[in-house]
Structures are given as C-alpha cells and as structure tokens.
Design an enzyme around this catalytic site. Structure first.
Site, PDB file in Angstrom:
ATOM      1  CD  GLU A   1      -1.821  -2.397   1.320  1.00 52.37           C
ATOM      2  OE1 GLU A   1      -0.680  -2.720   1.710  1.00 52.37           O
ATOM      3  OE2 GLU A   1      -2.711  -3.226   1.096  1.00 52.37           O
TER       4      GLU A   1
ATOM      5  CG  HIS B   1      -8.734  -7.876   8.377  1.00 51.60           C
ATOM      6  ND1 HIS B   1      -8.526  -9.146   7.887  1.00 51.60           N
ATOM      7  CD2 HIS B   1      -7.559  -7.233   8.260  1.00 51.60           C
ATOM      8  CE1 HIS B   1      -7.276  -9.277   7.501  1.00 51.60           C
ATOM      9  NE2 HIS B   1      -6.663  -8.124   7.715  1.00 51.60           N
TER      10      HIS B   1
END
Lengths: 403, 326
Positions: free
Chosen positions: B61, B130
C-alpha cells in the site's frame, strides 16, 4: 397496633426531603391533623401531619437528615406504653434507599438553619436579602442552555421553575411556568408557609385557568320565586331539584345552551345533564343530574338524594361530577347575596346563578360563552325560565309525564 | 431514469463515466484489474480500458499510494483502491505526509487530484485487525477531504466529484454497504460533496450519523415513532469538512443531539460532531449531547460479541428515549 408515618411526597418534583425537626416527642399524644414534624423539600418547609390519633412512637428518623419520599420515619401507636417500647432513632443509613443520593449539608448551612419551632418557607426559597447577587443565584440552578435562553426571553425567574425528573430545568418546564402565569413575589412580604392544594382545589384552580379564554357575557333578570318554593314545599321536593328541572327544560327549548364550543365545530349534546354547584368544606363539587329534562321527576329526586349523600360522605366519583352540559349555582341560602355571576365551567356554554329571595323574587344571572350563544338567546332563555317559574306546577311536573 | 442498483455498481458506474471522459484518470490497487476489485467495484473496466488505466499492484500500500501521489503531481488523476482501511495504515505516509501537504508546501504549484477509496467498518467476523473504522485518524489531517457515502446515489455522485476535484479526497466506503441496494439516477444534479442531508424529518431529537450507521439509525427512528418520539436523522455524507449548517438548523428545531457512530467513542468522529455542534448551538440545546458509539475494545471475532460491540437499533432507541425523557 402501630401505624407507620411515611415521608409524603410534598411536591411533584420531590425525591428526598430533609427532616428539619420533630415537633413531638416519642410518647406524646397526637391527634389526626397534628403537625408531627417539619420537612424541607426542594421548595419549602412543610408540615408532616398525623393521619391517626394515638401516640408518637419510635424509632424515629433523625432530624436534619435527608430521606427519600415514601420512607417510614416513625410510628403512631395506640397506647403510650407501646410508644415507649421501641425507642431510639432509625439510623440514617437504613432510611436511605439504595442508589438514592444523600444530600450534603455543610456545617455552615446547619448553623444558619432556624431552630425555632416554627420554621418558615423563607429558609428554602432563595433569600434576596443576602448579598449574593441575583445572577449568581440563577447560575447555581441546573438548567439546560436552551431553557436558560427561553427563561430570559420570557422573563421567567429560574428559581421559580420546577425541575424535570432528572433534577434539571429543561425547556418544557420553562414553558409550563410561563403558561402558568406570574408567580407573586413572596420574598418582599412577611414570612409565609406553603399549604398544599388539595387534589380537589387544584382541579378547580386548573379548571378556572382553563376558562380564561372563554369570552363571557352575563344577562340578569328578576323572576318570581314564591310559586316554585310553594310547589317544593307542597310536593316535599328540594328547591334545588326543581330549579335544575327548570334549567333542563329551558335548555331543551333552547338547545344552543346544550352545546359546547370546540375549535372544529360546536358540539351539540343529545341530553341535558345539569351540574349543580355544592358547597363543601374547602371547596366545591358539582354533582350531575343526568338527562334532567326527560326523566321522571321522582327518578331525578332519587338521584339527587343519592348524590347529596355521596357529597356528605365525600364519596363523589368522577362519574358523579363530570360531564355536565349546563350548570346551576345557588347562593340564595345567604340572604345578604342579592345577585352574583359565576364562571362558565369548561365543557358547558352557560351557567345560571341566583341570589337570595327578596319580596318573592330572585335575581337570576345567566353567564354565557359568547362563542356559542348570543345576548338575545340568553334573554329568550330567561323569558322561558320566567314562564316556568310563574307556573311551576304545570310546567315542571307535567313535563315528566309527557315524555 | 431511476434504477435500483448495488452500491458497488454505483461506484463502478462513476468510474466508468470518468474513465471514459478523461484519459488522465487511472485506477491503482490490489486486484483492481483482472479480478475486477475485491468488492467488484472495477468489474468489467479492465476489459474496457486496459491494463494501463486499471493497474494491478503488488501488495504494498505504501508504494502504490506513493506512486499515485507522484502521478497526481505530474498531471494524472489517480483513483487508488485500498482493500480496507486497516491496510491504509501502511499508506498513511503518502496520504498524510505527501498528498495532504504537497499543495500547501508548494504554494499551490502542485495540484493533488488524488482519490483514495477504501472500505471501513465492522463487517461479518473479520476480527479485530480487519474491523476497524479509523475515520478519526484521517479526520484530523488538514488538507484532506473525507466523503462517507451511505447510499448508491451518493457513492456515485461523490466518487465522480472526487475524481474531478484537484484536492486529495478520501472516499470512505463500508464493507456492508457494497451489496446494499438503492435508487440511482445518473442524470440527477449532485449537491455539493460535503452537504449533509436530512434523511428523515423529526421534531424531538436530531440523530446525526453517517455511513453504515445511517440505516441502523433510520430503523431506530421508525421504532421510536411508536414510543411517541419523532427523530430527525441527518446523514453527514462528509466528515471533513462537516456541514454544520444543516445540523445546526436541525437542532434549532429539536434542541436535542444524538450522534451515532460505528467507531469507538473516545476521541472519535462523534466527539468532533458533538463538540462542534455544542459550540455552535449551545443556547439551543435542551440537554447535553449524547453519543451512541462502539465499545472501547478491539472488535471481537465471536459473532454475538461482535454485534454487541457496535451500536444496535436497541442502543439508539434507549439513548434517544433517555435524551427525550426529562
């Protein structure tokens, strides 16, 4: 036998009360209605009265302690011996329900407390004589910002507003204080005490406030009374009953007087229920004669006897006093009263009031809701009444048989 | 024409239109190309626009978001898809240190037409790492805009507005919203990107919420009607800036504020909303503003614990009743 003395709810916002002092000692003889103790609520110092005759018995709650409403603070026993059996005080801890905040009192406050037997309400209401400026008094009160702004705009003093159940003044409390009208400034006058309204008195007060918006006019007439009185005497009937019958027949002939104003339309009622104002200690009640125009006089007579009995025994229920369509108020038993006018109660269009008899005549005054009826209607009503009163025997008694 | 579409389809439509309209628009991210995106948002676009416009990236990322920042500086209009906001933590340096600062530090010489899309929120048993929301992390960065579309129409509008903007914009989506359906009218004129919207009118309290909590709040509001409470529900649509005017107008009417957020309470978005509205509407408040928020804990994996850790309809109803009770 011992009857518990319960700390009463002395105001609608009261959750705890400070037991200022006991005015009786354990073993003292007390009569129903005697003041046993003084309790300071959020608003004032008030009396706790005995509900039974007997002797004050322990254990008593400690003076100068904060106690939740509904707590047993002492007992009244049947005999002085019994009263002394269980002396002592209820320890403060046990009187405080779980989760109830115990009010904190500083020593300074305790010292300031008036310990004379007659404590006055001045202790509880903010004292404007002290050097504390008004603004800081206001800021000591818990109120929502919006409520504060509203109070400022409406000119309401926050210390005159009761709090909501959370102990805080919110907008609805300010609005209802504004709608309740001005509160007289008691601080300027002599010391005072609060005497709680009885439920009946409060209901009457609220009803009267509710009538303030009724545009009212009054029409009076002097009508002959002797024939009616003679008829009552001859038939062993009550004058009031015959008057109620006369009213009902007039209303039947002038049905607008049986109507009531609503914002949507006039509500025309199908039968004439006459409410009769009755003087009782501490106020008045209005027992209702149902369908007074059409039912036989004997039947009404029975009803009236039952209603008067209930009034005497203080057993009048809502079914007995609610929902009249026309009212009658008679102060004629006071011979000094020549005439008077009454307030049209909510739910009716008119009320007929009469004073004392003078030279065989009585002055009747019809107070009317001008939204429903007009001056000439009232005049016609009184003309009909006049005819009935001139010849009561035929009109009042025969009418029942016609139906 | 009004169609009923999934939220992901609305985003897909917005990308399709902007990719077709402007050759400088590119999409970067993990599996955005061949696979069509983790939540199907780029479905079919790879075949239509090719690998140079829809670029599959390595699982890194920090590097591909940094790449997008550089591309935006030299004239492209990149749309970055981060698989979830949890992975955005790895891209905070390019987002916060670069994208949010470059236009300011270059005196406006470099524009930053960058869009970073990512879903946040608690989905279904994805466990603590998450299931984060993290909007408050990005809300505190001057120079960023954050849109939080809660409906397909807003997802469509706000993504198109973001792509056309020269400012760096975060589109914060929600994992549970991708497969929710709602009306989409492509030709309808969009309100300003930050404009909040009153989703339900009411008089007794204002529920201010956003993203996944909008639907929960609306359901609670319906049930509150049975209890005699009419709640106004405001969908913020944007967390930076916040449309204070719409919220203030509502509070002038209701005088009571309830913030509903899926993030945990402490120093969350709700804290800013409550503080900002208290500053602006203090004299209109008839009660202290309240927040319904997630519990202060990492989201548990266990399904019932997970459900209990974020606001439910019953929590909102209870808070609203309490707020309106005195």
């Amino acid at each position: 036998m011992r009857e518990a003395i319960i700390l009463p709810t002395l105001s609608d916002t009261m959750e705890t009360g400070r037991l200022v002092q006991w005015l009786k000692q354990v073993g003292d003889s007390v009569k129903k209605g005697d003041v046993l103790a003084e309790v300071e609520t959020d608003k004032a110092v008030m009396d706790v009265e005995a509900f039974h005759d007997g002797y004050l018995a322990g254990p008593l709650s400690q003076a100068d302690s904060d106690i939740p409403v509904g707590t047993v603070i002492g007992y009244i026993s049947d005999s002085p011996e019994q009263a002394h059996e269980d002396q002592g005080s209820i320890p403060e801890k046990t009187t405080v329900a779980k989760g109830m905040p115990v009010g904190k009192t500083t020593t300074k406050e305790l010292n300031q407390r008036d310990t004379s037997p007659v404590a006055t309400a001045k202790q509880a209401v903010p004292d404007t004589d002290t050097s504390v400026p008004v603004s800081s008094q206001q800021s000591g009160i818990k109120a929502s910002p919006y409520a504060r702004g509203l109070a400022r705009e409406l000119g309401i003093e926050l210390h005159q507003v009761s709090t909501a159940s959370d102990g805080i003044i919110h907008a609805p409390q300010v609005l209802s204080a504004a709608l309740a009208g001005p509160v007289p400034n008691l601080d300027a006058g002599p010391a005072y005490r609060y005497k709680l309204f009885t439920t009946m008195h409060k209901a009457v007060a609220n009803n009267m406030i509710a009538t303030l918006s009724t545009p009212t006019f009054r029409v009076s007439a002097r009508l002959s009374f002797t024939p009616l009185k003679d008829l009552a005497h001859e038939q062993q009937q009550s004058v009031t009953l015959l008057l109620a019958r006369a009213c009902a027949l007039c209303v039947q002939k002038h049905p607008h007087f049986n109507a009531v104003y609503t914002p949507r339309a006039m509500a025309m009622r199908e039968q004439v229920d006459v409410g009769i104002a009755v003087d009782i200690p501490g106020g008045l009640v209005t027992p209702v004669l149902r369908d007074a125009a059409r039912r036989p006089l004997d039947e009404l007579n029975d009803d009236w006897r039952i209603l008067r009995d209930k009034v005497k025994r203080n057993r009048l229920g809502p079914d007995d006093y609610q929902g009249a369509t026309f009212y009658l108020s008679n102060l004629g038993v006071f011979e000094q009263v020549t005439h008077f006018d009454a307030i049209v109660p909510p739910g009716a269009a008119a009320i007929l009031s009469l004073g004392a008899e003078q030279d065989g005549k009585v002055e009747f005054t019809l107070s009317c809701d001008h939204r429903v009826v007009f001056g000439a209607d009232a005049a016609r009503f009184l003309a009909t009444l006049s005819q009935l009163l001139d010849n009561p025997k035929d009109s009042l008694c025969d009418a029942a048989k016609d139906q | 024409m009004v169609e009923q579409v999934y939220y992901w389809q609305a985003l897909n439509r917005a990308l399709d239109i902007e990719l077709a309209a402007d050759e400088s628009v590119i999409v970067l991210g993990e599996d955005v190309g061949l696979f069509g995106g983790s939540y199907r948002v780029t479905d079919g676009l790879y075949a239509k626009y090719g690998e140079w416009r829809l670029r599959d990236t390595p699982i890194s990322e920090g590097s591909f978001t940094g790449l997008a920042v550089g591309a935006a500086m030299v004239g492209l209009r990149p749309v970055v898809e981060l698989m979830t906001i949890n992975f955005a933590l790895l891209a905070l340096d390019p987002i916060i240190n670069m994208a949010a600062k470059v236009p300011f530090m270059s005196g406006g010489q470099f524009p930053m037409p960058l869009v970073v899309r990512m879903p946040g929120g608690v989905a279904k048993q994805l466990a603590a790492q998450h299931s984060q929301r993290l909007e408050q992390t990005l809300m505190n960065v001057p120079g960023l805009r954050i849109a939080v579309p809660a409906t397909p129409q807003d997802a469509y509008w706000q993504l198109r507005q973001a792509i056309r903007s020269d400012e760096p914009i975060i589109i914060l989506e929600h994992e549970l919203l991708y497969f929710s359906k709602g009306p989409l009218e492509v030709g309808l004129e969009a309100p300003p990107m930050h404009r909040a919207q009153v989703r339900r009118e009411g008089t007794d309290l204002s529920i201010v919420t956003y993203s996944g909590m909008l639907d929960v709040s609306l359901r609670a509001a319906e049930q509150l009607t049975e209890k005699g409470i009419e709640a106004e529900v405001i969908d913020l649509r944007s967390l930076r800036p916040i449309d204070w005017d719409t919220c203030s107008a509502s509070l002038e009417k209701t005088h009571r504020l309830l913030v509903v957020e899926e993030d945990s309470r402490f120093a969350g978005a709700g804290a800013e909303i409550a503080a900002g509205l208290t500053e602006r509407c203090f004299f209109n408040l008839d009660a202290a503003p309240q927040r319904v928020a997630a519990l202060e804990l990492p989201i548990p994996f266990n399904a019932s614990l997970e459900a209990a850790s974020i606001p439910r309809i019953a929590d909102i109803i209870a808070a609203a009743e309490k707020l309106c009770s005195p």
